[in-house]
Design a protein around this motif. Structure first.
Motif, PDB file in Angstrom:
ATOM      1  N   GLU A   1     -19.686 -17.265 -37.636  1.00  0.00           N
ATOM      2  CA  GLU A   1     -20.166 -18.615 -37.937  1.00  0.00           C
ATOM      3  C   GLU A   1     -20.142 -18.915 -39.429  1.00  0.00           C
ATOM      4  O   GLU A   1     -20.941 -19.714 -39.918  1.00  0.00           O
ATOM      5  N   ASN A   2     -19.249 -18.292 -40.151  1.00  0.00           N
ATOM      6  CA  ASN A   2     -19.133 -18.568 -41.585  1.00  0.00           C
ATOM      7  C   ASN A   2     -18.243 -19.790 -41.791  1.00  0.00           C
ATOM      8  O   ASN A   2     -17.048 -19.770 -41.459  1.00  0.00           O
ATOM      9  N   VAL A   3     -18.800 -20.861 -42.333  1.00  0.00           N
ATOM     10  CA  VAL A   3     -18.059 -22.113 -42.539  1.00  0.00           C
ATOM     11  C   VAL A   3     -18.083 -22.467 -44.020  1.00  0.00           C
ATOM     12  O   VAL A   3     -18.970 -22.041 -44.766  1.00  0.00           O
ATOM     13  N   PHE A   4     -17.082 -23.242 -44.438  1.00  0.00           N
ATOM     14  CA  PHE A   4     -17.021 -23.696 -45.823  1.00  0.00           C
ATOM     15  C   PHE A   4     -16.314 -25.046 -45.850  1.00  0.00           C
ATOM     16  O   PHE A   4     -15.669 -25.466 -44.868  1.00  0.00           O
ATOM     17  N   VAL A   5     -16.431 -25.735 -46.973  1.00  0.00           N
ATOM     18  CA  VAL A   5     -15.863 -27.072 -47.148  1.00  0.00           C
ATOM     19  C   VAL A   5     -14.781 -27.004 -48.203  1.00  0.00           C
ATOM     20  O   VAL A   5     -14.981 -26.413 -49.281  1.00  0.00           O
ATOM     21  N   TYR A   6     -13.635 -27.591 -47.912  1.00  0.00           N
ATOM     22  CA  TYR A   6     -12.537 -27.665 -48.872  1.00  0.00           C
ATOM     23  C   TYR A   6     -11.868 -29.034 -48.739  1.00  0.00           C
ATOM     24  O   TYR A   6     -11.390 -29.400 -47.665  1.00  0.00           O
ATOM     25  N   GLU A   7     -11.891 -29.787 -49.853  1.00  0.00           N
ATOM     26  CA  GLU A   7     -11.322 -31.141 -49.885  1.00  0.00           C
ATOM     27  C   GLU A   7     -11.880 -32.009 -48.754  1.00  0.00           C
ATOM     28  O   GLU A   7     -11.154 -32.615 -47.975  1.00  0.00           O
ATOM     29  N   LYS A   8     -13.217 -31.989 -48.655  1.00  0.00           N
ATOM     30  CA  LYS A   8     -13.963 -32.832 -47.713  1.00  0.00           C
ATOM     31  C   LYS A   8     -13.658 -32.517 -46.250  1.00  0.00           C
ATOM     32  O   LYS A   8     -13.834 -33.361 -45.371  1.00  0.00           O
ATOM     33  N   LYS A   9     -13.200 -31.311 -45.977  1.00  0.00           N
ATOM     34  CA  LYS A   9     -12.957 -30.863 -44.607  1.00  0.00           C
ATOM     35  C   LYS A   9     -13.683 -29.545 -44.365  1.00  0.00           C
ATOM     36  O   LYS A   9     -13.761 -28.706 -45.253  1.00  0.00           O
ATOM     37  N   PHE A  10     -14.236 -29.397 -43.149  1.00  0.00           N
ATOM     38  CA  PHE A  10     -14.954 -28.200 -42.780  1.00  0.00           C
ATOM     39  C   PHE A  10     -13.997 -27.192 -42.141  1.00  0.00           C
ATOM     40  O   PHE A  10     -13.158 -27.553 -41.312  1.00  0.00           O
ATOM     41  N   TYR A  11     -14.145 -25.927 -42.579  1.00  0.00           N
ATOM     42  CA  TYR A  11     -13.338 -24.845 -42.037  1.00  0.00           C
ATOM     43  C   TYR A  11     -14.255 -23.706 -41.607  1.00  0.00           C
ATOM     44  O   TYR A  11     -15.341 -23.524 -42.155  1.00  0.00           O
ATOM     45  N   ARG A  12     -13.788 -22.945 -40.626  1.00  0.00           N
ATOM     46  CA  ARG A  12     -14.504 -21.749 -40.184  1.00  0.00           C
ATOM     47  C   ARG A  12     -13.625 -20.540 -40.416  1.00  0.00           C
ATOM     48  O   ARG A  12     -12.470 -20.518 -39.997  1.00  0.00           O
ATOM     49  N   GLN A  13     -14.180 -19.543 -41.095  1.00  0.00           N
ATOM     50  CA  GLN A  13     -13.425 -18.332 -41.381  1.00  0.00           C
ATOM     51  C   GLN A  13     -13.344 -17.478 -40.131  1.00  0.00           C
ATOM     52  O   GLN A  13     -14.352 -17.127 -39.525  1.00  0.00           O
ATOM     53  N   VAL A  14     -12.118 -17.127 -39.730  1.00  0.00           N
ATOM     54  CA  VAL A  14     -11.908 -16.403 -38.481  1.00  0.00           C
ATOM     55  C   VAL A  14     -11.501 -14.955 -38.718  1.00  0.00           C
ATOM     56  O   VAL A  14     -11.509 -14.143 -37.788  1.00  0.00           O
ATOM     57  N   ILE A  15     -11.119 -14.596 -39.942  1.00  0.00           N
ATOM     58  CA  ILE A  15     -10.724 -13.222 -40.255  1.00  0.00           C
ATOM     59  C   ILE A  15     -11.511 -12.763 -41.481  1.00  0.00           C
ATOM     60  O   ILE A  15     -11.566 -13.471 -42.490  1.00  0.00           O
ATOM     61  N   GLY A  16     -12.107 -11.582 -41.383  1.00  0.00           N
ATOM     62  CA  GLY A  16     -12.827 -11.024 -42.523  1.00  0.00           C
ATOM     63  C   GLY A  16     -14.204 -11.637 -42.697  1.00  0.00           C
ATOM     64  O   GLY A  16     -14.683 -12.410 -41.859  1.00  0.00           O
ATOM     65  N   GLY A  17     -14.848 -11.286 -43.794  1.00  0.00           N
ATOM     66  CA  GLY A  17     -16.176 -11.779 -44.102  1.00  0.00           C
ATOM     67  C   GLY A  17     -16.185 -12.619 -45.358  1.00  0.00           C
ATOM     68  O   GLY A  17     -15.213 -12.643 -46.117  1.00  0.00           O
ATOM     69  N   ALA A  18     -17.285 -13.285 -45.572  1.00  0.00           N
ATOM     70  CA  ALA A  18     -17.408 -14.179 -46.729  1.00  0.00           C
ATOM     71  C   ALA A  18     -17.573 -13.369 -48.007  1.00  0.00           C
ATOM     72  O   ALA A  18     -18.366 -12.433 -48.064  1.00  0.00           O
TER      73      ALA A  18
END
Length: 341
Positions: free
Chosen positions: A22-39
């Motif tokens: 459930e690690n999510v981040f914002v890039y250029e006003k879009k939400f992304y969820r990291q699917v590989i590795g950790g934050a």
């Protein structure tokens, strides 16, 4: 194990999956969820990486322990010694590389290899170390003319000297590193007397109370100095630097401090301290008092008030002082021009 500090293993697994999936981040006003590795920056990611690497390295460590070899790892950087043939070492590393699809080993084998910022060499069966400098590294540190408190420049030089002593196996390697260090600091505007003072302070602290010249006479003195610094833990050194910083803020020239009153037990040394460095012009001297008022108003009747707020202020040069300094520097040039004419 069924529990870790009274927390069931199944609960730990579920919490770990939440952090990973459930690690999510914002890039250029879009939400992304990291699917590989950790934050990156997450405390749990480092713990999970160490668990993964421990499981990966178990068989490799056992194999090296049988032949009494040296093995060391810092996160994902690994160093080990071996007397096996090059073909046997490559085969061992190929097996380790196939442990998991995400494992990608970049190997470097030889009699001289870098590990982090240490260069390790095999000289006829004896391992020696020295400071490792990358080929693309630039000789830049905190410039001496930058807007920083004085202890920052002292600590920068002290760290470089301590690294040179700890990493250099022989006196000749230490002297070579000190020459490189001096050139680097001179390039960044450090006065020679500043470097001289820090070297003299270090030598006089561990070798002799009356040590005058910042140089070592023989290998025995260097070995004794190196032994003293190697047996001093980093945490102890950090505590000393913290205490020195607080002392410098209290007694330094052109620095004015204002501390909150201690609690009823007046035990200042056991309380946490927050140090803020503030450079300003003379007309803004009252900002120190305003910061303390804002601190008291914001954290009134909270546990944060047990923290001592220390504001170290340093007066910047005003326009008159700056112009006078430039005029003094330009006077010799003006005299030489008149003589030429």
């Amino acid at each position: 194990y069924q529990k870790v500090q009274n927390i069931p293993i199944d609960i730990i697994r579920k919490l770990a999956l939440i952090v990973i999936k459930e690690n999510v981040f914002v890039y250029e006003k879009k939400f992304y969820r990291q699917v590989i590795g950790g934050a990156m920056g997450s405390a749990f990611t480092l713990t999970l990486a160490n668990i993964f690497m421990w499981k990966w390295e178990r068989q490799l460590v056992r194999r090296l322990e049988v032949s009494n070899e040296i093995y060391g790892r810092y996160v994902d950087d690994i160093f080990f010694t071996s007397n096996d043939s090059l073909e046997s070492i490559d085969q061992m590393l190929d097996e380790a590389n196939n442990f998991h699809p995400n494992i990608k080993l970049v190997r470097q084998i030889g009699r001289s290899v870098p590990f982090l910022d240490v260069l390790i060499e095999n000289r006829k069966g004896t391992l020696t170390t020295s400071v490792y400098h990358k080929e693309a590294a630039e000789p830049y540190v905190v410039p001496f003319g930058s807007d920083h408190p004085g202890h920052v420049f002292r600590n920068t030089v002290d760290t470089a000297i301590t690294r040179a002593v700890r990493y250099s196996t022989t006196l000749s390697e230490f002297e070579e590193e000190i020459r490189k260090m001096k050139l680097m600091f001179l390039y960044n505007g450090y006065p020679p007397r500043h470097i001289h003072r820090q070297l003299t302070t270090l030598f006089s602290k561990y070798l002799s109370k009356y040590f005058i010249l910042p140089m070592l006479n023989n290998s025995d003195d260097f070995n004794y100095l190196r032994h003293q610094l190697l047996t001093t833990s980093t945490a102890t050194t950090y505590d000393k630097v913290t205490r020195t910083t607080a002392t410098n803020l209290t007694h330094g020239k052109n620095i004015q401090n204002h501390n909150l009153q201690p609690t009823d037990n007046n035990d200042f040394t056991t309380r946490k301290r927050l140090i803020i460095h503030l450079r300003h012009e003379k007309r803004l001297a009252n900002n120190r008092r305003n910061i303390h008022k804002l601190w008291s108003h914001t954290f009134h009747q909270t546990e944060i008030m047990n923290t001592v707020l220390i504001i170290g202020t340093y007066l910047n040069h005003n326009l008159k002082q700056e112009l006078m300094a430039k005029m003094i520097k330009s006077i010799p040039n003006a005299r030489s021009d008149n003589r030429t004419k």
